[in-house]
Design an enzyme around this catalytic site. Structure first.
Site, PDB file in Angstrom:
ATOM      1  CG  ASP A 198      13.184   2.997  -1.339  1.00  0.00           C
ATOM      2  OD1 ASP A 198      13.047   1.809  -1.844  1.00  0.00           O
ATOM      3  OD2 ASP A 198      14.006   3.862  -1.914  1.00  0.00           O
TER       4      ASP A 198
ATOM      5  CG  HIS B  47      11.879   6.293  -5.632  1.00  0.00           C
ATOM      6  ND1 HIS B  47      11.650   5.010  -5.036  1.00  0.00           N
ATOM      7  CD2 HIS B  47      13.063   6.650  -5.723  1.00  0.00           C
ATOM      8  CE1 HIS B  47      12.821   4.636  -4.823  1.00  0.00           C
ATOM      9  NE2 HIS B  47      13.959   5.317  -5.424  1.00  0.00           N
TER      10      HIS B  47
ATOM     11  CE1 TYR C 119      16.372   4.624   0.472  1.00  0.00           C
ATOM     12  CE2 TYR C 119      17.820   5.772   1.927  1.00  0.00           C
ATOM     13  CZ  TYR C 119      17.688   5.330   0.732  1.00  0.00           C
ATOM     14  OH  TYR C 119      18.548   5.294  -0.366  1.00  0.00           O
TER      15      TYR C 119
END
EC number: 3.1.-.-
Length: 364
Positions: free
Chosen positions: A222, A343, A182
């Site tokens: 991500d 997302h 992340y």
């Protein structure tokens, strides 16, 4: 406590069962048999920024569990778990364990673990890397029949260290490494927790790639950057975006976080130096305004319809010929297939390596 799991219907519906309380009591090893052969390494992957995994389990369980059951991934990489790490109040922090230090946290942990003990998640083993509060955090689900040789929680490959905010899980398999990150948001200003933090992160990624080139890499998560104009729905909007009218002193830092020229340039350098291939763009070279993005802005307000592709599978060049598919599972500006998050899940499927062939499946 409100019940949110749907019981089995009398007509034989396949709605998810109310899950049992003890995941440790399950002894299933997952289904890893392909046409009568035992598969040695994972080939089907999903990455997803859940924007609070607990909320997705509570509010979107039926749709989420159906998606996982239908696609049947070998590995699921989650970002933004948003569950705090265990410990505190005089106890040492355990960043690999969900907190149950208060009544509310115990109830939330019970809800989550109850869900993860039920199909389809009961077939997976899970590793956590968590923050100190309900912020960030990552999780990695691997089918129980696939056993990583080692799992790390930092870019330095140190045995017990977790990255701040639980941003990294690194699993080492026999033939490749899987990195779930992340990546920190660039932010809007020249501050320690904004531009400076992202520059340091990108430098560490370059260092990590240079030190782990002995084995192919699958990097997912991500990554908080849109590499090219094709990766955003409205390039001019994102290129000129401002926060409260503020304009950074360096024009290379201007624009929407994730789409500034400096971030995009560094991302290109990372891919080049790491010899990485963007799996989605490798297969999909034309714009797709319907389902070519992984993040979508709030359906209400100026970000309605504004979308970015910031969730990726990057693979080492030696794996690119094995890419079977890479897909965004969300579509449209109404967040269809996002399962409550901002997302959508992204999937990657690789062909079975020759090492899985029948002649190599002879028992010792």
């Amino acid at each position: 406590m409100k019940r949110f799991f749907k019981p089995i219907e009398k007509d034989g519906s396949t709605a998810p069962k109310k899950p049992c309380l003890s995941p440790e009591k399950r002894n299933g090893d997952g289904d890893c048999v392909e046409e009568g052969k035992n598969q040695k390494e994972p080939t089907k992957f999903v990455t997803w920024n859940a924007n609070s995994f607990l909320l997705r389990v509570k509010n979107d369980w039926s749709e989420l569990s159906k998606f996982v059951s239908d696609f049947d991934p070998d590995v699921i990489a989650i970002q933004e778990v948003r569950m705090p790490a265990a410990g505190g109040k005089g106890k040492p922090k355990n960043y690999g364990e969900l907190s149950d230090d208060t009544k509310a946290l115990r109830e939330e942990k019970q809800i989550l673990m109850r869900a993860l003990s039920s199909p389809p998640f009961g077939n997976y083993r899970v590793w956590w890397s968590l923050a100190e509060s309900k912020y960030a955090g990552t999780a990695l689900f691997v089918k129980k029949c696939f056993k990583p040789q080692k799992v790390y929680f930092n870019l330095d490959k140190l045995a017990s260290k977790h990255e701040p905010d639980g941003r990294v899980i690194l699993a080492e398999f026999e033939t490749f490494r899987l990195l779930n990150t992340y990546s920190p948001n660039n932010g809007w200003k020249e501050e320690e927790n904004s531009f400076q933090r992202r520059r340091k992160w990108d430098k560490r990624i370059v260092d990590f790639l240079s030190q782990t080139s002995d084995k192919p890499l699958i990097w997912c998560g991500d990554l908080n950057v849109s590499h090219e104009e094709i990766d955003v729905s409205h390039p001019d909007f994102f290129a000129t975006a401002k926060l409260n009218g503020y304009v950074p002193p360096n024009k290379e830092d201007c624009g929407q976080p994730g789409f500034t020229p400096s971030e995009r340039a560094r991302f290109g350098t990372i891919m080049k130096e790491g010899r990485l291939v963007d799996a989605y763009r490798y297969l999909h070279k034309e714009p797709d305004m319907e389902s070519g993005f992984s993040w979508s802005g709030n359906p209400i307000g100026k970000y309605r319809g504004k979308r970015m592709r910031i969730d990726y599978f990057l693979v080492s060049e030696q794996l690119k010929d094995g890419i079977v598919s890479c897909k965004m599972h969300g579509r449209g500006i109404e967040l269809e297939g996002f399962y409550g998050s901002d997302h959508c899940p992204v999937s990657l499927e690789l062909s079975k390596p020759s090492s899985y062939s029948e002649e190599n499946q002879v028992s010792n």
